[in-house]
Enzyme design. Sequence first.
Site, mmCIF file in Angstrom:
data_model
loop_
_atom_site.group_PDB
_atom_site.id
_atom_site.type_symbol
_atom_site.label_atom_id
_atom_site.label_comp_id
_atom_site.label_asym_id
_atom_site.label_seq_id
_atom_site.Cartn_x
_atom_site.Cartn_y
_atom_site.Cartn_z
ATOM 1 N N ASP A 1 0.847 -1.194 0.000
ATOM 2 C CA ASP A 1 0.000 0.000 0.000
ATOM 3 C C ASP A 1 0.882 1.242 0.000
ATOM 4 O O ASP A 1 1.998 1.239 0.536
ATOM 5 C CB ASP A 1 -0.914 0.032 1.231
ATOM 6 N N ASP B 1 3.328 6.467 15.073
ATOM 7 C CA ASP B 1 3.556 5.490 16.143
ATOM 8 C C ASP B 1 5.033 5.171 16.370
ATOM 9 O O ASP B 1 5.556 5.345 17.468
ATOM 10 C CB ASP B 1 2.760 4.208 15.880
ATOM 11 N N ASP C 1 0.547 5.169 1.191
ATOM 12 C CA ASP C 1 -0.245 6.145 1.933
ATOM 13 C C ASP C 1 0.301 7.543 1.696
ATOM 14 O O ASP C 1 1.521 7.769 1.726
ATOM 15 C CB ASP C 1 -0.225 5.834 3.426
#
Length: 433
Positions: A49, A136, A51
Amino acid sequence: MPRSEHSISREDISANALKVLYRLHNSGYQAYLVGGCVRDLLLGEHPKDFDVVTDATPEQIKGLFRNCRLIGRRFRLAHIVFGREIIEVATFRGHHEPQATEDKAGKKTTSHLNQHGQLVRDNVFGSIEEDAERRDFSFNAMYYNIADYSITDFANGQDSLSKREIRIIGDPETRYREDPVRMLRAVRFAAKLGMKIEENTAKRIPELAPLLANIPAARLFEEISKLLLSGSGLKTFHLLDEYKLFGQLFPQLQPFLDNPEGREFKMLEKVLSNTDNRINSGLRITPAFFYAACLWFCVEERQQQHIAEGGLPPFDAFNLAITDVLAIQMQRIMIPKRFTTPIRDIWHLQQRLNRRLGRRAYITLEHPRFRAAYDFLLIRAEIEGGELIELAQWWTEFQSASPSKQKKLQSDVRNSEGFQDRRRPKRRPKKPS
């Protein structure tokens, strides 16, 4: 890091992600690749993916793309749809404040922490620097700028990559309380990337593991699929067990985790090992098989409880046990119906595989879940041994045997079980008087 100092090339970036980046940039907005895709590209991997993050609000993004849909309640996101590929675009996140703030368009944005310190609403927009602080782990706070192809590393992510360690940004307890799924993500990255969890990042995880009970069950189903059904499930399971996380996800299995030599623990290891082998060989897997194998001994134990306590017949006790076990598990992980139906079929077929005489064997063989049930029987035979080994061998021969050989196999079962023909004898006609 300017383009000359890093290894990321536009040739390695999805063409659709580049379209999104360039349209945002050409419309006057900042546009960056961020997170796992930047990390994986720097590691020489191929991201699944891509982002994108920008200073455009979700509504402004939607105005630029006809193929855009806005999703999310906790934090609004834009999904740009290109056939089967979806490029996720997020607005820079800001620091959450107790009161409402206003974004660039003058629209009020809010955040909210619950009593456990968990972020349940987070629609607060900010700058790229604030966004980086909200990421994170350090290696997920690297931003690839489409304007000049440079990378900005806000949290020494390159250092973490070189040391092969996972390091959380900020105070671990605060960050885990904001989103307990970060504990699962730390374990997933450790298993997937072959890294270690840095000491300060790891030490609070066992203590805070119960916070996973506050995560919506539907969200945890997706997280479990990423954790255990992505090709490194066995290693992930051992890490989850080490950090006291697995029992929070599967409460009914908690009593069995302290005995690595027990059949329940060995079943988990075996099914995850087989699943990893299938995924890494390019074969298909289904979450239904994993859940059926994980929870099988819970069903057997619950069945015996119903027989002992309620005096129920074995068949009724088995059906009730299936319902009980699935209901308890779905309080923690919401398993979609498209998987609970085959789970039930796999379990019911374990009973039917014992019935090998007459047409029953042929009907079982034609069942659409027969192959999954048979594969599960093979694992059970390996773990439990005994009569299951003979049963597994019989079905292995029967499904590929010729019709005459199948009849011989059934005859052998009839003789070995001392089967007596219960059909009523034909009545002789009465003699005329």
